[in-house]
Design a protein around this motif. Sequence first.
Motif, PDB file in Angstrom:
ATOM      1  N   LEU A   1      38.838  34.394  33.081  1.00 57.32           N
ATOM      2  CA  LEU A   1      39.351  32.887  33.512  1.00 57.32           C
ATOM      3  C   LEU A   1      39.648  34.225  35.492  1.00 57.32           C
ATOM      4  CD1 LEU A   1      39.810  30.392  34.105  1.00 57.32           C
ATOM      5  CD2 LEU A   1      41.284  30.881  32.605  1.00 57.32           C
ATOM      6  N   VAL A   2      40.526  35.230  35.101  1.00 59.48           N
ATOM      7  CA  VAL A   2      41.480  35.898  35.943  1.00 59.48           C
ATOM      8  C   VAL A   2      40.707  36.760  36.973  1.00 59.48           C
ATOM      9  CG1 VAL A   2      43.063  37.627  36.906  1.00 59.48           C
ATOM     10  CG2 VAL A   2      43.771  36.077  35.087  1.00 59.48           C
ATOM     11  N   GLY A   3      39.886  37.317  36.523  1.00 65.59           N
ATOM     12  CA  GLY A   3      38.490  38.074  37.556  1.00 65.59           C
ATOM     13  C   GLY A   3      37.729  36.939  38.233  1.00 65.59           C
ATOM     14  N   SER A   4      37.200  35.375  37.673  1.00 70.51           N
ATOM     15  CA  SER A   4      36.053  34.739  37.887  1.00 70.51           C
ATOM     16  C   SER A   4      36.993  34.197  39.499  1.00 70.51           C
ATOM     17  CB  SER A   4      36.103  33.769  37.539  1.00 70.51           C
ATOM     18  OG  SER A   4      35.272  34.407  36.161  1.00 70.51           O
ATOM     19  N   VAL A   5      38.208  33.468  38.641  1.00 60.52           N
ATOM     20  CA  VAL A   5      38.965  32.668  39.972  1.00 60.52           C
ATOM     21  C   VAL A   5      39.622  33.118  41.094  1.00 60.52           C
ATOM     22  CG1 VAL A   5      41.129  31.513  40.163  1.00 60.52           C
ATOM     23  CG2 VAL A   5      39.943  31.061  38.089  1.00 60.52           C
ATOM     24  N   SER A   6      40.178  34.579  40.843  1.00 61.89           N
ATOM     25  CA  SER A   6      41.228  35.477  42.068  1.00 61.89           C
ATOM     26  C   SER A   6      39.999  36.660  42.507  1.00 61.89           C
ATOM     27  CB  SER A   6      42.254  35.290  41.890  1.00 61.89           C
ATOM     28  OG  SER A   6      42.328  36.408  40.515  1.00 61.89           O
ATOM     29  N   SER A   7      39.655  37.322  41.878  1.00 62.52           N
ATOM     30  CA  SER A   7      39.604  38.454  41.992  1.00 62.52           C
ATOM     31  C   SER A   7      38.537  38.634  42.871  1.00 62.52           C
ATOM     32  CB  SER A   7      38.908  39.387  40.922  1.00 62.52           C
ATOM     33  OG  SER A   7      40.146  39.994  39.785  1.00 62.52           O
ATOM     34  N   SER A   8      37.693  37.624  42.186  1.00 62.66           N
ATOM     35  CA  SER A   8      35.822  37.814  42.951  1.00 62.66           C
ATOM     36  C   SER A   8      36.219  36.304  44.535  1.00 62.66           C
ATOM     37  CB  SER A   8      35.215  35.879  42.351  1.00 62.66           C
ATOM     38  OG  SER A   8      35.537  34.966  42.667  1.00 62.66           O
TER      39      SER A   8
END
Length: 480
Positions: free
Chosen positions: A406-413
């Motif tokens: 979730l963190v990777g998909s929302v902000s890291s991307s």
Amino acid sequence: MPGTKHARGPQGAVDLKLDLRSPLKSAKNKNSGFLDGSPSELPLLEKTNGITAFQALIHLVKCNMGTGILGLPLAVKNAGLLLGPLSLLAMGLITWHCMHILVRCAQHFCHRLNKPFLDYGDTVMHGLEASPNTWLRDHAHWGRHMVSFFLIFTQMGFCCVYIVFLADNLKQVVEAVNGTSSNCHYNETLILTPTVDSRLYMLGFLPILMLLVLFGNLRVLSIFSMLANISMLVSLIIIAQYIAKDIPDPSQLPLVTSWKTYSLFFGTAVFSFESIGLVLPLENKMKDTRRFQAILSLGMAIITALYIGFGVLGYLQFQNDIKASITLNLPNCWLYQSVKLLYIAGILFSYALQFYVPAEIIIPSAISRVSKRWALLLDLSIRFTMVCLTCILAILIPRLDLVLSLVGSVSSSALALIFPPLLEITTYYSEGLSPHIIAKDALISILGFVGFVVGTYQALDELIQPGHPVTFSNSTIFIQ
């Protein structure tokens, strides 16, 4: 906190983001005395005579060795034995390219504006000011705010990941304490004794975390960072030697999986690679910045190779039993229990470092609006509220694999894949940009946006599915 300088720009976030992905990151530029920027070192990188190319390489590699790499074996399982490593390679190449774009755009505006250094937020703002679109030029300041928002979200997300990781690993150590022996053979460990829910462990860590975030001085935090780095380096070496030996037959493992599980792979992979905010502070601190592009290429090549090797070997070793963190698959002997305890110590120290960035973005703005007599009380209130918020979010989403995704998909991307290509278009469009470059940048941004939408949807869908277990098994069960 009193006596602490405040980082005014969002880039400090990523700097602090050695994420266990490395813990030594902090904030700001030459004028503020901090490294401006994931994904890196506090006073260690503060420029006296600058850092060497080798030191920059070490910092770049070190900042990516954290919780993200521990989740890559499960990510490879979600993608497939063939598609997983190929996708990690592609992700490494794309994020490397986006880092080069960010560095090139920052250098472009530094030369144009005659400034020694620009952070991520400043670069995006100036990129929008250079856009041919009037509306974008008029609202360029929102570029900085967007970067700040995603940096805060990312860092708070890391803190949530850390709390889940701490609870899961300590729970397993406690459950295994009566059956732990000196024998580390995989099939010779007793069944674990169930204990309390992992969310109670999260609450147990809350007072410790509240004490840790009171350390707002960068020199103290740099000590935490050093301890965290040592703990995690030792742990990773021990884990690597275990997963590389006696690998079972992989013939039954799928080469490619469905798009639903692949979207979870995307979030975890982007989470692991998202250290793009580190590149500008590192370049700024180098003695010879002309060598930085080569160092960045070499560093990303090493990181990508380590990620592919660690992810594939971990999946081959544990196959369908692989858990959200590979530490949860280790045998319950004292050697590997000590690995979990080392990582727990490293994560605890790193929590304060990751927390520093959102605190330094939010708190100075808040206390500037009140009188001095209320400044300290407001400072502490905000810190404790933010810690409680990360703990509450971790309790609500106690599955480590889904928090990572979730963190990777929302902000890291957004930070690693969506913003840099669009920045290149707005920066160079008025100077004449090749249609091929525009098409390439548009494709990368679309890829990042699709991953953002699909990965976020799938992670949330996994969480709200009726009948889906709220937590995953924290206990690795071995049958004698």
